[in-house]
Motif scaffolding. Structure first.
Motif, PDB file in Angstrom:
ATOM      1  N   LEU A  72       0.821  -1.207   0.000  1.00 51.32           N
ATOM      2  CA  LEU A  72       0.000   0.000   0.000  1.00 51.32           C
ATOM      3  C   LEU A  72       0.860   1.265   0.000  1.00 51.32           C
ATOM      4  O   LEU A  72       2.026   1.244   0.408  1.00 51.32           O
ATOM      5  N   SER A  73       0.275   2.348  -0.443  1.00 54.72           N
ATOM      6  CA  SER A  73       0.940   3.640  -0.343  1.00 54.72           C
ATOM      7  C   SER A  73       0.978   4.072   1.114  1.00 54.72           C
ATOM      8  O   SER A  73       0.314   3.476   1.975  1.00 54.72           O
ATOM      9  N   GLU A  74       1.726   5.102   1.399  1.00 52.37           N
ATOM     10  CA  GLU A  74       1.826   5.570   2.786  1.00 52.37           C
ATOM     11  C   GLU A  74       0.467   6.000   3.321  1.00 52.37           C
ATOM     12  O   GLU A  74       0.104   5.673   4.455  1.00 52.37           O
ATOM     13  N   VAL A  75      -0.285   6.718   2.506  1.00 51.72           N
ATOM     14  CA  VAL A  75      -1.602   7.199   2.940  1.00 51.72           C
ATOM     15  C   VAL A  75      -2.539   6.032   3.216  1.00 51.72           C
ATOM     16  O   VAL A  75      -3.224   5.986   4.246  1.00 51.72           O
ATOM     17  N   GLU A  76      -2.583   5.066   2.297  1.00 50.64           N
ATOM     18  CA  GLU A  76      -3.461   3.904   2.492  1.00 50.64           C
ATOM     19  C   GLU A  76      -2.986   3.042   3.654  1.00 50.64           C
ATOM     20  O   GLU A  76      -3.791   2.466   4.390  1.00 50.64           O
ATOM     21  N   GLY A  77      -1.662   2.964   3.811  1.00 49.84           N
ATOM     22  CA  GLY A  77      -1.119   2.213   4.938  1.00 49.84           C
ATOM     23  C   GLY A  77      -1.496   2.855   6.270  1.00 49.84           C
ATOM     24  O   GLY A  77      -1.800   2.166   7.245  1.00 49.84           O
ATOM     25  N   ASP A  96      -4.636  12.619   6.409  1.00 54.29           N
ATOM     26  CA  ASP A  96      -3.918  11.578   5.669  1.00 54.29           C
ATOM     27  C   ASP A  96      -2.738  11.009   6.460  1.00 54.29           C
ATOM     28  O   ASP A  96      -2.246   9.918   6.147  1.00 54.29           O
ATOM     29  N   SER A  97      -2.287  11.753   7.458  1.00 58.82           N
ATOM     30  CA  SER A  97      -1.149  11.290   8.252  1.00 58.82           C
ATOM     31  C   SER A  97      -1.584  10.659   9.578  1.00 58.82           C
ATOM     32  O   SER A  97      -0.740  10.281  10.385  1.00 58.82           O
ATOM     33  N   PHE A  98      -2.896  10.540   9.781  1.00 54.65           N
ATOM     34  CA  PHE A  98      -3.385   9.885  10.998  1.00 54.65           C
ATOM     35  C   PHE A  98      -2.891   8.440  11.038  1.00 54.65           C
ATOM     36  O   PHE A  98      -2.903   7.734  10.030  1.00 54.65           O
ATOM     37  N   THR A  99      -2.479   7.986  12.215  1.00 50.63           N
ATOM     38  CA  THR A  99      -2.070   6.586  12.390  1.00 50.63           C
ATOM     39  C   THR A  99      -2.839   5.897  13.523  1.00 50.63           C
ATOM     40  O   THR A  99      -2.809   4.678  13.637  1.00 50.63           O
ATOM     41  N   HIS A 100      -3.524   6.696  14.359  1.00 51.07           N
ATOM     42  CA  HIS A 100      -4.248   6.125  15.496  1.00 51.07           C
ATOM     43  C   HIS A 100      -5.742   6.444  15.493  1.00 51.07           C
ATOM     44  O   HIS A 100      -6.498   5.806  16.203  1.00 51.07           O
ATOM     45  N   GLY A 101      -6.141   7.418  14.728  1.00 50.16           N
ATOM     46  CA  GLY A 101      -7.544   7.793  14.683  1.00 50.16           C
ATOM     47  C   GLY A 101      -7.815   9.117  15.377  1.00 50.16           C
ATOM     48  O   GLY A 101      -7.052   9.554  16.237  1.00 50.16           O
ATOM     49  N   SER A 102      -8.900   9.759  14.991  1.00 48.92           N
ATOM     50  CA  SER A 102      -9.273  11.024  15.597  1.00 48.92           C
ATOM     51  C   SER A 102      -9.822  10.799  17.002  1.00 48.92           C
ATOM     52  O   SER A 102     -10.120   9.673  17.401  1.00 48.92           O
ATOM     53  N   SER A 103      -9.977  11.879  17.738  1.00 46.68           N
ATOM     54  CA  SER A 103     -10.538  11.786  19.084  1.00 46.68           C
ATOM     55  C   SER A 103     -11.930  11.167  19.043  1.00 46.68           C
ATOM     56  O   SER A 103     -12.252  10.277  19.849  1.00 46.68           O
TER      57      SER A 103
END
Length: 306
Positions: free
Chosen positions: A207-212, A272-279
């Motif tokens: 996957l791309s970085e964004v999709e990953g 697009d740079s989220f890795t854990h999710g929004s609040s």
């Protein structure tokens, strides 16, 4: 939380008395060692004298078995840890250790029960207490990373100073907020045991970085949901929760959302740079797990709406 007097886990690995590992460069690594001293040796003794000195030192190193270290470590990082004597801790820190041990023990109760219902057997993880930095099967672990789980050794790592950050920096005080953090990391252990983490890592390679990143978010939100499952059973099976505990957990989940952290650190949000999710996402999935304590409700990977 009604945690005092409850069973403590035996799976606590205390490294707080160990000196933090250091990285020492080897050949070509910019570190120390005999090779880096050669110019000074020849300058001091001249060419012939320098050769004699080097040969003498080399012979001694070879006979003593220290040739590799004297040459600079052969290009390998030295991640050794050294015992620093008995653990020195305040009364407050000792209470935190007891608390962490009880929370870990209670997660064991929950997941043993659920794995048994699924026809499997739960493998208990170790929880490593450290200060500053420590070595892990996943590389060099540092306190600045916050609590983390390493699938390579099935261990949860935490520097207890994080709880001060959780209270003061992230404005998420309370013992249940602290418990939520542990339950989330144990959730990653559950993902490893179920083979979910391995599938995610394999999928991310193509996957791309964004999709990953999007896949990582789903994995993290599932760990939040698993933390909610533990909270459900801690409340209904063992009556550990008190009034206000869930609010503390939800506050902690919200406080460490990617959007809030990015806003604090850089002044703007980059989804697009989220890795854990929004609040909001982290709160939603913790609530999902807590609502019924049902593992089937935590399929974040199939959910259309996060």
């Amino acid at each position: 939380m009604r945690w005092r007097g409850q069973r403590k886990s035996d799976n606590i690995e205390d490294r707080r008395s160990m000196r933090a590992p250091t990285r020492m460069g080897g050949l070509g690594g910019g570190g120390g060692g005999l090779l880096n001293l050669l110019p000074a040796v020849f300058k001091l003794f001249g060419f012939k004298g320098g050769v004699v000195a080097v040969l003498a030192i080399g012979a001694y190193a070879l006979m003593s078995g220290n040739l590799g270290s004297m040459l600079g470590g052969g290009g390998q990082d030295n991640l050794s840890e050294y015992e620093g004597g008995p653990v020195k801790q305040s009364a407050e820190e000792k209470t935190l250790v007891d608390f962490v041990s009880v929370v870990l023990g209670d997660t064991e109760e929950t997941w043993h029960q659920l794995f048994k219902q699924m026809g499997g057997q739960y493998e208990e993880p170790n929880l490593v207490l450290f200060r500053g930095a420590t070595k892990t099967a996943c590389g060099f672990g540092q306190a600045a990373m916050g609590p983390f789980y390493c699938p390579g050794d099935h261990k949860v790592y935490i520097d207890l100073s994080f709880y001060s950050d959780l209270k003061n920096r992230f404005k998420a005080p309370g013992d249940f907020a602290q418990a939520y953090v542990i339950a989330h990391e144990v959730g990653h252990h559950v993902q490893t045991l179920l083979g979910i983490s391995q599938k995610v890592q394999k999928a991310k390679r193509s996957l791309s970085e964004v999709e990953g990143n999007k896949l990582s978010v789903r994995q993290e939100l599932q760990a939040d949901c698993f933390a909610g499952i533990w909270a459900y059973h801690a409340k209904h099976s063992r009556q550990l929760l008190e009034s206000g505990d869930i609010d503390e957990g939800l506050n902690a989940a919200s406080a460490i959302g990617d959007d809030r952290l990015q806003k604090q650190s850089q002044g703007y949000v980059s989804p697009d740079s989220f890795t854990h999710g929004s609040s909001a996402q982290r709160v939603k999935w913790f609530k999902t797990g807590f609502k019924g304590g049902d593992l089937q409700q935590c399929d974040t990977f199939s959910a259309k709406s996060m």
